[in-house]
Write an enzyme that holds these catalytic residues in place. Structure first.
Site, PDB file in Angstrom:
ATOM      1  N   PHE A   9      -3.798   6.202  -8.542  1.00 42.14           N
ATOM      2  CA  PHE A   9      -2.984   6.133  -7.334  1.00 42.14           C
ATOM      3  C   PHE A   9      -1.505   6.084  -7.680  1.00 42.14           C
ATOM      4  O   PHE A   9      -1.094   5.421  -8.642  1.00 42.14           O
ATOM      5  CB  PHE A   9      -3.295   4.855  -6.541  1.00 42.14           C
ATOM      6  CG  PHE A   9      -4.660   4.781  -5.946  1.00 42.14           C
ATOM      7  CD1 PHE A   9      -4.891   5.186  -4.635  1.00 42.14           C
ATOM      8  CD2 PHE A   9      -5.732   4.294  -6.687  1.00 42.14           C
ATOM      9  CE1 PHE A   9      -6.155   5.101  -4.071  1.00 42.14           C
ATOM     10  CE2 PHE A   9      -6.996   4.198  -6.138  1.00 42.14           C
ATOM     11  CZ  PHE A   9      -7.216   4.604  -4.825  1.00 42.14           C
ATOM     12  N   ASP A  10      -0.699   6.750  -6.865  1.00 41.07           N
ATOM     13  CA  ASP A  10       0.717   6.440  -6.765  1.00 41.07           C
ATOM     14  C   ASP A  10       0.814   5.077  -6.088  1.00 41.07           C
ATOM     15  O   ASP A  10      -0.164   4.576  -5.528  1.00 41.07           O
ATOM     16  CB  ASP A  10       1.413   7.532  -5.947  1.00 41.07           C
ATOM     17  CG  ASP A  10       2.844   7.190  -5.603  1.00 41.07           C
ATOM     18  OD1 ASP A  10       3.614   6.851  -6.516  1.00 41.07           O
ATOM     19  OD2 ASP A  10       3.178   7.221  -4.399  1.00 41.07           O
ATOM     20  N   LEU A  11       2.000   4.463  -6.098  1.00 42.01           N
ATOM     21  CA  LEU A  11       2.141   3.127  -5.520  1.00 42.01           C
ATOM     22  C   LEU A  11       2.883   3.152  -4.185  1.00 42.01           C
ATOM     23  O   LEU A  11       2.287   3.031  -3.120  1.00 42.01           O
ATOM     24  CB  LEU A  11       2.842   2.197  -6.504  1.00 42.01           C
ATOM     25  CG  LEU A  11       2.940   0.729  -6.075  1.00 42.01           C
ATOM     26  CD1 LEU A  11       1.559   0.122  -5.883  1.00 42.01           C
ATOM     27  CD2 LEU A  11       3.748  -0.069  -7.089  1.00 42.01           C
TER      28      LEU A  11
END
Length: 217
Positions: A9-11
């Site tokens: 995941f990106d944050l």
């Protein structure tokens, strides 16, 4: 589980809704250091790339660039915990994926320490195998190196991993790395901006992620 073993995941804009945190921090830094009022669409245009890179859009002067970083980070740290939010459904989705045996990681252009802090606030850090920030690896989005490093940390091949992100830079990095890319249209960037980067899939709500990942095999 089939061929897909992990979801990365990106944050910001994907797990954490930090839009107001980032906007306020950019506004404060540019007004304080440059004495300028810069439109939000310019301030936030390159969110998803390292902060240091973004600051070069506002100045060509090294001293002011460095001061922008210092002022931004100090203010961001001050307001972060009270303003940060989770996107609806993301915690349940991550918990479900974790419980089904998928390995989870975060690949972000944010520095490691504040990235982990945001995850800890919502109890998500315990679900993750790793967090890779801008200060953990020298090659950053939109280049593929950061996502490839995430795959390496899990000892998995790119084709065994999914990368979920909300920015065009996420899609560029994931596509370049050879992972399956999922554009999160609930984040900072428009569906059109994501579609232009040819993600493998688009997802309009985090609650749909577990079903999508299962279908990928």
């Amino acid at each position: 589980m089939g061929n897909i073993k992990a979801v990365l995941f990106d944050l910001d804009g994907t797990i954490l809704n930090t839009y107001e945190v980032l906007r306020a921090s950019f506004r404060h830094a540019t007004r304080t250091v440059l004495n300028e009022v810069i439109p939000d669409e310019v301030l936030l245009a390159k969110v998803g790339t390292p902060l240091s890179d973004q600051m070069w859009d506002f100045t060509n002067d090294q001293e002011k660039h460095d001061e922008l970083l210092v002022v931004y980070r100090a203010y961001n740290e001050k307001i972060h915990d009270e303003m940060v939010q989770l996107y609806p459904g993301i915690k349940d989705a991550m918990l479900q994926l974790h419980n089904e045996g998928y390995r989870l990681g975060v690949v972000t252009s944010k520095f490691h320490k504040p990235a982990v802090r945001g995850l800890e606030i919502f109890g998500l850090d315990t679900l993750l195998d790793f967090v890779s920030g801008a200060d953990d690896w020298p090659i950053h989005k939109p280049l593929p190196g950061a996502v490839l490093r995430g795959c390496e940390l899990l000892n998995l091949q790119p084709e065994e991993c999914v990368y979920v992100g909300d920015s065009p830079f996420d899609m560029q990095s994931g596509n370049g790395a050879g992972v399956i890319t999922v554009g999160a249209t609930w984040g900072f960037f428009s569906e059109e901006a994501l579609r232009n980067e040819a993600p493998d899939y688009l997802c309009s709500h985090a609650k749909a992620l577990p079903t999508l990942v299962r279908k990928l095999g």
